[in-house]
Write a protein that holds these residues in place. Structure first.
Motif, PDB file in Angstrom:
ATOM      1  N   HIS A   1      56.008  23.764  64.374  1.00 18.71           N
ATOM      2  CA  HIS A   1      57.596  23.105  63.759  1.00 18.71           C
ATOM      3  C   HIS A   1      56.986  21.565  63.497  1.00 18.71           C
ATOM      4  O   HIS A   1      57.998  20.948  62.806  1.00 18.71           O
ATOM      5  N   SER A   2      56.386  21.060  64.331  1.00 11.91           N
ATOM      6  CA  SER A   2      56.219  19.582  64.155  1.00 11.91           C
ATOM      7  C   SER A   2      54.961  19.026  64.961  1.00 11.91           C
ATOM      8  O   SER A   2      54.365  19.791  65.510  1.00 11.91           O
ATOM      9  N   ASN A   3      54.332  18.002  64.560  1.00  9.49           N
ATOM     10  CA  ASN A   3      53.264  17.702  65.545  1.00  9.49           C
ATOM     11  C   ASN A   3      53.839  16.559  66.653  1.00  9.49           C
ATOM     12  O   ASN A   3      54.863  16.179  66.650  1.00  9.49           O
ATOM     13  N   LEU A   4      52.857  16.282  67.597  1.00  2.63           N
ATOM     14  CA  LEU A   4      52.998  15.527  68.555  1.00  2.63           C
ATOM     15  C   LEU A   4      53.811  14.100  68.278  1.00  2.63           C
ATOM     16  O   LEU A   4      54.602  13.783  68.774  1.00  2.63           O
ATOM     17  N   ASP A   5      52.989  13.447  67.535  1.00  2.60           N
ATOM     18  CA  ASP A   5      53.497  12.219  67.150  1.00  2.60           C
ATOM     19  C   ASP A   5      54.954  12.081  66.615  1.00  2.60           C
ATOM     20  O   ASP A   5      55.541  11.161  66.758  1.00  2.60           O
ATOM     21  N   ASP A   6      55.258  13.152  65.602  1.00  6.05           N
ATOM     22  CA  ASP A   6      56.561  13.248  65.187  1.00  6.05           C
ATOM     23  C   ASP A   6      57.692  13.360  66.241  1.00  6.05           C
ATOM     24  O   ASP A   6      58.906  13.166  66.086  1.00  6.05           O
ATOM     25  N   CYS A   7      57.286  13.961  67.439  1.00  3.55           N
ATOM     26  CA  CYS A   7      58.146  14.074  68.546  1.00  3.55           C
ATOM     27  C   CYS A   7      58.107  12.870  69.757  1.00  3.55           C
ATOM     28  O   CYS A   7      58.562  13.351  70.773  1.00  3.55           O
TER      29      CYS A   7
ATOM     30  N   ASP B   1      59.666  10.477  70.319  1.00  8.90           N
ATOM     31  CA  ASP B   1      61.028  10.164  70.777  1.00  8.90           C
ATOM     32  C   ASP B   1      61.366  11.036  71.813  1.00  8.90           C
ATOM     33  O   ASP B   1      61.930  10.910  73.032  1.00  8.90           O
ATOM     34  N   TRP B   2      61.325  12.611  71.460  1.00 10.91           N
ATOM     35  CA  TRP B   2      61.841  13.426  72.065  1.00 10.91           C
ATOM     36  C   TRP B   2      60.845  13.704  73.618  1.00 10.91           C
ATOM     37  O   TRP B   2      61.476  13.765  74.705  1.00 10.91           O
ATOM     38  N   LEU B   3      59.548  13.380  73.563  1.00 16.25           N
ATOM     39  CA  LEU B   3      58.725  13.482  74.545  1.00 16.25           C
ATOM     40  C   LEU B   3      59.040  12.289  75.388  1.00 16.25           C
ATOM     41  O   LEU B   3      58.938  12.493  76.629  1.00 16.25           O
ATOM     42  N   GLN B   4      59.343  11.087  75.077  1.00 21.30           N
ATOM     43  CA  GLN B   4      59.677  10.100  75.789  1.00 21.30           C
ATOM     44  C   GLN B   4      60.804  10.217  76.582  1.00 21.30           C
ATOM     45  O   GLN B   4      60.857  10.017  77.783  1.00 21.30           O
ATOM     46  N   GLN B   5      61.838  10.718  75.985  1.00 23.54           N
ATOM     47  CA  GLN B   5      63.109  11.203  76.824  1.00 23.54           C
ATOM     48  C   GLN B   5      62.845  12.204  77.774  1.00 23.54           C
ATOM     49  O   GLN B   5      63.415  12.040  79.066  1.00 23.54           O
TER      50      GLN B   5
ATOM     51  N   GLY C   1      61.650  25.719  79.112  1.00 16.97           N
ATOM     52  CA  GLY C   1      62.264  25.919  77.845  1.00 16.97           C
ATOM     53  C   GLY C   1      61.365  25.433  76.685  1.00 16.97           C
ATOM     54  O   GLY C   1      60.447  24.682  77.030  1.00 16.97           O
ATOM     55  N   THR C   2      61.730  25.771  75.419  1.00 16.29           N
ATOM     56  CA  THR C   2      61.004  25.343  74.378  1.00 16.29           C
ATOM     57  C   THR C   2      62.062  23.901  73.686  1.00 16.29           C
ATOM     58  O   THR C   2      63.216  24.053  73.657  1.00 16.29           O
ATOM     59  N   LEU C   3      61.173  22.885  73.741  1.00 17.14           N
ATOM     60  CA  LEU C   3      61.899  21.713  73.225  1.00 17.14           C
ATOM     61  C   LEU C   3      62.282  21.851  71.725  1.00 17.14           C
ATOM     62  O   LEU C   3      61.044  22.347  70.801  1.00 17.14           O
ATOM     63  N   GLY C   4      63.361  21.686  71.391  1.00 15.64           N
ATOM     64  CA  GLY C   4      63.742  21.643  69.832  1.00 15.64           C
ATOM     65  C   GLY C   4      65.044  20.974  69.451  1.00 15.64           C
ATOM     66  O   GLY C   4      65.551  20.445  70.429  1.00 15.64           O
ATOM     67  N   PRO C   5      65.708  20.914  68.330  1.00 14.92           N
ATOM     68  CA  PRO C   5      66.715  20.254  68.027  1.00 14.92           C
ATOM     69  C   PRO C   5      67.990  20.378  68.949  1.00 14.92           C
ATOM     70  O   PRO C   5      68.625  19.491  69.274  1.00 14.92           O
ATOM     71  N   ALA C   6      67.941  21.514  69.575  1.00 17.46           N
ATOM     72  CA  ALA C   6      69.277  21.989  70.199  1.00 17.46           C
ATOM     73  C   ALA C   6      69.281  21.371  71.830  1.00 17.46           C
ATOM     74  O   ALA C   6      70.127  21.128  72.307  1.00 17.46           O
ATOM     75  N   CYS C   7      68.084  20.733  72.081  1.00 13.62           N
ATOM     76  CA  CYS C   7      68.183  20.551  73.596  1.00 13.62           C
ATOM     77  C   CYS C   7      67.485  19.049  73.639  1.00 13.62           C
ATOM     78  O   CYS C   7      67.132  18.527  74.752  1.00 13.62           O
ATOM     79  N   ALA C   8      67.242  18.371  72.361  1.00 11.50           N
ATOM     80  CA  ALA C   8      66.500  17.074  72.661  1.00 11.50           C
ATOM     81  C   ALA C   8      67.446  16.057  72.974  1.00 11.50           C
ATOM     82  O   ALA C   8      67.393  14.995  71.930  1.00 11.50           O
ATOM     83  N   SER C   9      67.958  16.110  73.992  1.00  6.07           N
ATOM     84  CA  SER C   9      68.706  14.733  74.290  1.00  6.07           C
ATOM     85  C   SER C   9      68.578  14.464  76.039  1.00  6.07           C
ATOM     86  O   SER C   9      68.226  15.654  76.683  1.00  6.07           O
ATOM     87  N   LYS C  10      68.619  13.363  76.414  1.00  9.72           N
ATOM     88  CA  LYS C  10      68.389  13.466  77.859  1.00  9.72           C
ATOM     89  C   LYS C  10      69.366  14.191  78.505  1.00  9.72           C
ATOM     90  O   LYS C  10      69.169  14.667  79.757  1.00  9.72           O
TER      91      LYS C  10
END
Ligand SMILES: Nc1ncnc2c1ncn2[C@@H]1O[C@H](COP(=O)(O)OP(=O)(O)O)[C@@H](O)[C@H]1O
Ligand SMILES: C=C(OP(=O)(O)O)C(=O)O
Length: 355
Positions: A38-44, A46-50, A9-18
């Motif tokens: 659309h964003s840099n690794l560091d911007d994401c 929180d998403w990547l941690q989740q 899947g592509t990680l984006g605003p619609a699916c960025a929750s645990k």
């Protein structure tokens, strides 16, 4: 013998929750892609941690792919989305002078003949050496089409909307039948590559691969940081990429049939034959390949796919695809979990039918 597929899947605003990520793993997802246009690794972070927390809790060793910017042109950031309709007037302004010129209504009034509604789109500076009257400009993988009507200044061109639609920030921009020479990696790509280990990235997708040298440049960059364990995915999305396919195979780990931009580069009725030809070349060379884009596009808005979409997934698996990937369906669609479920169930059916 067990046959399995990689489903992304592509990680984006619609699916960025645990909860959503967990539901997508339960549905059969094996990994995710982050689009660095659309964003840099560091911007994401929180998403990547989740993402990593959920996968650890589920005892899954997840794949994480990053899709670089590469030699692809995109519009800049818009203050608000633009609703473009046929006949609307649009000013294309260089990103560099955008802030200064967008406020100067005198510049635009010269051409408006009393019309007071117009739109402004910030564009990469390099395009202004190539823009010309009568050219067709395609935005968001060709969903929106403009025709250039007149140059206004060296960094401002006027255009008319031929095919309208909703335009949001950082969508692709291309001039029909014209290739703009660009470096393989942007400055931001190089910065993001330094962070791959920190975020446990397992694969890098290189857009618009033109020749083997593009892949060699990326591999050298990875090797310089002792990251040669990272898999390279070569996105084929231009005629040049299709023509050079055999020579690319030794220099990547997987080929990606990126049908969004590829469908811009050739007339759409020819796209299925090109997809089949790439699949056949990869199969004969035993090179894994991924099929991506609009696999379940209708599910961005509907909980149920079309018959044509499930047939497309089924066919891709019969053709031997090793991976399938969802993009907008999970990144910004209304039904990310349902889309992943359909992708997984349909591809399972295809494997059952095949073996
Ligand atoms: N990391 C992100 N941050 C914000 N929005 C994103 C991100 N990734 C994807 N999106 C949204 O989802 C859409 C579909 O994703 P994708 O297919 O990867 O993008 P594109 O078609 O622009 O290459 C994007 O155009 C963007 O609107
Ligand atoms: C996946 C693709 O790339 P992008 O998301 O950059 O449009 C594509 O063009 O099919």
């Amino acid at each position: 013998m067990k046959h399995s597929l990689h489903l992304y899947g592509t990680l984006g605003p619609a699916c960025a929750s645990k909860e959503k990520i967990q539901a997508m793993f339960l549905a059969g997802m094996t990994g995710m892609r982050l689009n660095l246009s659309h964003s840099n690794l560091d911007d994401c972070e929180d998403w990547l941690q989740q993402y990593h927390e959920v996968s650890e809790r589920m005892h899954i060793i997840p794949e994480l792919l990053v899709d670089l910017q590469g030699p692809e042109l995109r519009i800049g950031t818009l203050d608000t989305p633009l609703s473009l309709s046929s006949g609307d007037i649009v000013f294309l302004i260089s990103e560099k002078s955008f802030q200064e010129k967008k406020e100067n209504s005198d510049i635009f009034s010269r051409i408006l003949n009393g019309k007071d509604e117009f739109f402004i789109i910030p564009c990469p500076e390099i395009l202004f050496s190539y823009f010309d009257e009568e050219q067709e400009v395609r935005l968001n993988d060709g969903k929106i089409v403009l025709k250039i009507s007149a140059p206004l200044e060296s960094d401002i061109f006027c255009a008319e909307v031929i095919k309208g639609g909703e335009l949001t920030s950082r969508k692709s921009i291309a001039i029909k039948d014209l290739t703009v020479p660009l470096p393989v990696l942007t400055k931001t790509d190089k910065e993001n590559l330094k962070l791959l280990r920190k975020y446990h990235v397992t694969g890098v997708m290189l857009p618009f691969v033109r020749n083997a040298d593009d892949l060699i440049t990326l591999r050298k960059e990875l090797m310089a940081d002792n990251m040669d364990y990272i898999r390279i995915f070569a996105k084929i999305e231009s005629i040049e990429g299709v023509e050079h396919l055999p020579s690319l195979l030794p220099f990547c780990d997987e080929i990606v049939i990126a049908r969004g931009d590829l469908g811009n580069a050739i007339p759409l009725p020819k796209l299925p034959a090109v997809q089949k030809r790439i699949s056949t070349t990869c199969r004969h060379a035993k090179k894994p390949f991924m099929v991506v884009t609009q696999m379940l596009a209708s599910m961005e808005e509907n909980p149920v796919p079309t018959r044509a979409e499930v047939t497309d997934i089924f066919q891709a698996v019969l053709d031997g695809a090793s991976s399938l990937m969802l993009t907008g369906e999970t990144a910004m669609g209304a039904y990310p979990e349902e889309a992943m479920k359909i992708l997984s169930q349909t591809s399972e059916e295809a494997l059952r039918f095949k073996y």
